[in-house]
Write an enzyme that holds these catalytic residues in place. Structure first.
Site, PDB file in Angstrom:
ATOM      1  N   ASP A  64       1.167  -1.067  -0.028  1.00 15.23           N
ATOM      2  CA  ASP A  64       0.223  -0.024  -0.084  1.00 15.23           C
ATOM      3  C   ASP A  64       1.000   0.852   0.035  1.00 15.23           C
ATOM      4  OD1 ASP A  64      -1.988   1.817   0.652  1.00 15.23           O
ATOM      5  OD2 ASP A  64      -2.733   1.046   2.205  1.00 15.23           O
TER       6      ASP A  64
ATOM      7  N   HIS B 120     -10.336  -1.320  -6.832  1.00 16.74           N
ATOM      8  CA  HIS B 120      -9.597   0.164  -5.852  1.00 16.74           C
ATOM      9  C   HIS B 120      -8.571   0.946  -7.311  1.00 16.74           C
ATOM     10  CE1 HIS B 120      -8.668   2.244  -2.811  1.00 16.74           C
ATOM     11  NE2 HIS B 120      -7.350   1.999  -2.993  1.00 16.74           N
TER      12      HIS B 120
HETATM   13  C1  HEM Z   1      -9.802  -0.494   3.317  1.00 14.76           C
HETATM   14  C2  HEM Z   1      -8.976   0.938   2.892  1.00 14.76           C
HETATM   15  C3  HEM Z   1      -7.925   1.186   1.737  1.00 14.76           C
HETATM   16  C4  HEM Z   1      -6.626   0.082   1.393  1.00 14.76           C
HETATM   17  C5  HEM Z   1      -6.160  -1.053   2.394  1.00 14.76           C
HETATM   18  C6  HEM Z   1      -6.090   0.563  -0.021  1.00 14.76           C
HETATM   19  C7  HEM Z   1      -5.109  -0.096  -0.016  1.00 14.76           C
HETATM   20  C8  HEM Z   1      -4.745   0.385  -1.512  1.00 14.76           C
HETATM   21  C9  HEM Z   1      -3.462  -0.510  -2.509  1.00 14.76           C
HETATM   22  C10 HEM Z   1      -3.262  -1.645  -1.413  1.00 14.76           C
HETATM   23  C11 HEM Z   1      -3.243   0.256  -3.036  1.00 14.76           C
HETATM   24  C12 HEM Z   1      -2.561  -0.180  -4.160  1.00 14.76           C
HETATM   25  C13 HEM Z   1      -1.128  -0.130  -4.260  1.00 14.76           C
HETATM   26  C14 HEM Z   1      -0.787   1.647  -4.027  1.00 14.76           C
HETATM   27  O1  HEM Z   1      -0.020   2.180  -5.227  1.00 14.76           O
HETATM   28  O2  HEM Z   1      -0.929   1.838  -3.072  1.00 14.76           O
HETATM   29  C15 HEM Z   1      -4.354   1.177  -2.985  1.00 14.76           C
HETATM   30  C16 HEM Z   1      -4.006   2.350  -3.890  1.00 14.76           C
HETATM   31  C17 HEM Z   1      -4.335   3.484  -3.568  1.00 14.76           C
HETATM   32  N1  HEM Z   1      -5.621   4.220  -3.097  1.00 14.76           N
HETATM   33 FE1  HEM Z   1      -6.096   3.119  -1.933  1.00 14.76          FE
HETATM   34  N2  HEM Z   1      -6.719   1.854  -0.080  1.00 14.76           N
HETATM   35  C18 HEM Z   1      -7.289   2.557   1.279  1.00 14.76           C
HETATM   36  C19 HEM Z   1      -8.532   3.401   0.658  1.00 14.76           C
HETATM   37  C20 HEM Z   1      -8.045   4.282  -0.083  1.00 14.76           C
HETATM   38  C21 HEM Z   1      -9.545   5.793   0.226  1.00 14.76           C
HETATM   39  C22 HEM Z   1     -10.409   5.799   1.134  1.00 14.76           C
HETATM   40  C23 HEM Z   1      -8.570   5.944  -1.317  1.00 14.76           C
HETATM   41  C24 HEM Z   1      -9.352   7.765  -1.853  1.00 14.76           C
HETATM   42  C25 HEM Z   1     -10.486   8.302  -0.724  1.00 14.76           C
HETATM   43  C26 HEM Z   1      -7.415   5.939  -2.131  1.00 14.76           C
HETATM   44  C27 HEM Z   1      -6.734   5.970  -2.933  1.00 14.76           C
HETATM   45  C28 HEM Z   1      -6.051   5.489  -3.187  1.00 14.76           C
HETATM   46  C29 HEM Z   1      -4.767   6.123  -5.162  1.00 14.76           C
HETATM   47  C30 HEM Z   1      -5.025   7.405  -4.820  1.00 14.76           C
HETATM   48  C31 HEM Z   1      -4.292   5.029  -4.908  1.00 14.76           C
HETATM   49  C32 HEM Z   1      -3.712   4.949  -6.620  1.00 14.76           C
HETATM   50  C33 HEM Z   1      -4.464   4.493  -7.500  1.00 14.76           C
HETATM   51  C34 HEM Z   1      -3.336   4.531  -8.409  1.00 14.76           C
HETATM   52  O3  HEM Z   1      -2.437   5.659  -8.657  1.00 14.76           O
HETATM   53  O4  HEM Z   1      -2.569   3.740  -9.227  1.00 14.76           O
HETATM   54  N3  HEM Z   1      -7.469   4.359  -0.921  1.00 14.76           N
HETATM   55  N4  HEM Z   1      -4.304   1.511  -1.845  1.00 14.76           N
END
Ligand code: HEM
Length: 347
Positions: A152, A224
């Protein structure tokens, strides 16, 4: 001399990812606003007292101020342009609640004892001004993974330029400020672990072991990553800086991800949340929510560092009507009804 840059005026918004964090959202007793503002003014000194002894542990603390508390505590200052309460969302299947939060402290370090000690000192400084608190202890889990087992944070905007542009207000009286949204998610790991690894990868949009983004023709539109990759009208990607951490109490079965996202304009994070909860197109919601439930939701203004220590130096200057702006406050007593914003030099 040139104007100070946003990164010279900000709090430690851009601190490198730490091993541990304490996230505290708290409410302040009605009538105790002055005591809380005084405690905030002590924060930099408290941080120095705790962190100086172990500089290599990189202790840092960001303080955020909620919308209602801003009006109660800083009525003499202009309202930050994008400060408002967290907007709750009600999707067809999942909802994002808005929960109380006057102040946020995001405490980071490489070792837990420093976080603990700073929070202990902060709570002493707040005394009985503190009404209620939600304190979450986050920890780094193996190689930067969340409790779902995926890395993440990979696609965060990179330092030293993209992260600054993404998170810090570039100009105006609050140059160097930021906005932060936090949410506490609990995971249903039983349901999650019943999925095959391939199905989990389709939920996230990346491979689990190697952390590679799935090709566009394989990545589902309700993954996601797909729903959180957003662009503005001219095709530029809209980004936030995240520093999520896992947290949890195994015995109580209460564990999950503490989401924290910084942006110069919280509308970016809010658009991502609308995609996740309402869906894009509507109804096509984020499949991660079938395994992760949001229990809290708060939005905070992260003022420039100097404002915490010297709020008075940000007040309107009544002797300078020439630069009055439409964001100047007009208090009921009319005492500061004109004037520009003036602050003493940078921190
Ligand atoms: C249960 C809660 C969450 C988990 C477990 C989670 C986990 C992850 C994971 C594993 C990734 C892929 C790796 C990375 O680029 O970081 C990711 C990407 C991302 N997450 Fe989350 N996330 C959560 C909540 C959120 C929320 C609430 C937001 C925004 C309001 C968010 C925004 C993003 C964004 C912007 C990316 C990158 C997308 C890209 O450009 O590839 N995440 N998240």
């Amino acid at each position: 001399m040139s104007d100070p840059r946003p990164q010279d005026l900000c709090q430690s918004v851009l601190a490198p990812p730490a091993r541990v964090s304490i996230f505290i959202t708290l409410t302040i007793r009605e009538g105790a606003e002055g005591a809380a503002v005084a405690a905030l003014a002590q924060l930099p000194a408290l941080k120095r007292s705790v962190g100086f002894r172990e500089p290599e542990q990189q202790l840092s603390c960001v303080a955020g101020i909620g919308s209602r508390f801003w009006d109660r505590a800083y009525p003499h200052l202009p309202r930050p342009a994008h400060l408002h309460p967290f907007i709750p969302l009600e999707g067809s299947k999942h909802s994002a609640p808005s929960t109380p939060g006057d102040l946020l402290f995001h405490v980071r370090a490489m070792r837990f004892d420093l976080c603990f000690e700073l929070v202990r000192q902060l709570r002493l400084a707040l005394g009985d001004a503190l009404e209620s608190a939600d304190e979450v202890h986050g920890f780094r889990y193996f190689d930067e993974r969340d409790l779902l087992g995926f890395v993440d944070g990979t696609e965060n905007p990179e330092p030293p330029v993209d992260d600054v542009v993404t998170t810090l207000v570039p100009d105006g009286p609050y140059t160097g400020a930021s906005y932060v949204i936090v949410q506490k998610y609990l995971h249903d790991l039983t349901a999650w672990n019943a999925l095959s690894v391939e199905d989990q990868e389709r939920v996230i949009g990346r491979t689990k072991l190697d952390d590679i983004e799935l090709p566009d023709d394989v990545k589902p539109s309700n993954s996601h990553v797909a729903l959180n990759t957003i662009e503005d009208a001219d095709g530029t990607q809209r980004q936030i800086v995240r520093d999520n951490l896992p947290f949890g109490n195994v015995g109580e079965g209460e564990f999950g991800t503490y989401f924290i996202g910084y942006a110069a304009d919280p509308d970016v994070t809010e658009e991502m949340l609308r995609h996740m909860f309402l869906g894009n197109p509507p109804g096509n919601y984020d499949r991660i929510l079938d395994f992760s439930t949001a229990h809290t939701g708060c939005l905070f203004f992260v003022p420039p560092a100097d404002l915490l220590e010297n709020p008075q130096s940000f007040a309107a200057a009544p002797d300078d009507p020439s630069t009055a702006s439409d964001t100047d406050p007009t208090p009921a007593d009319g005492s500061l009804g004109i004037g520009s914003l003036r602050r003493s030099g940078s921190k």
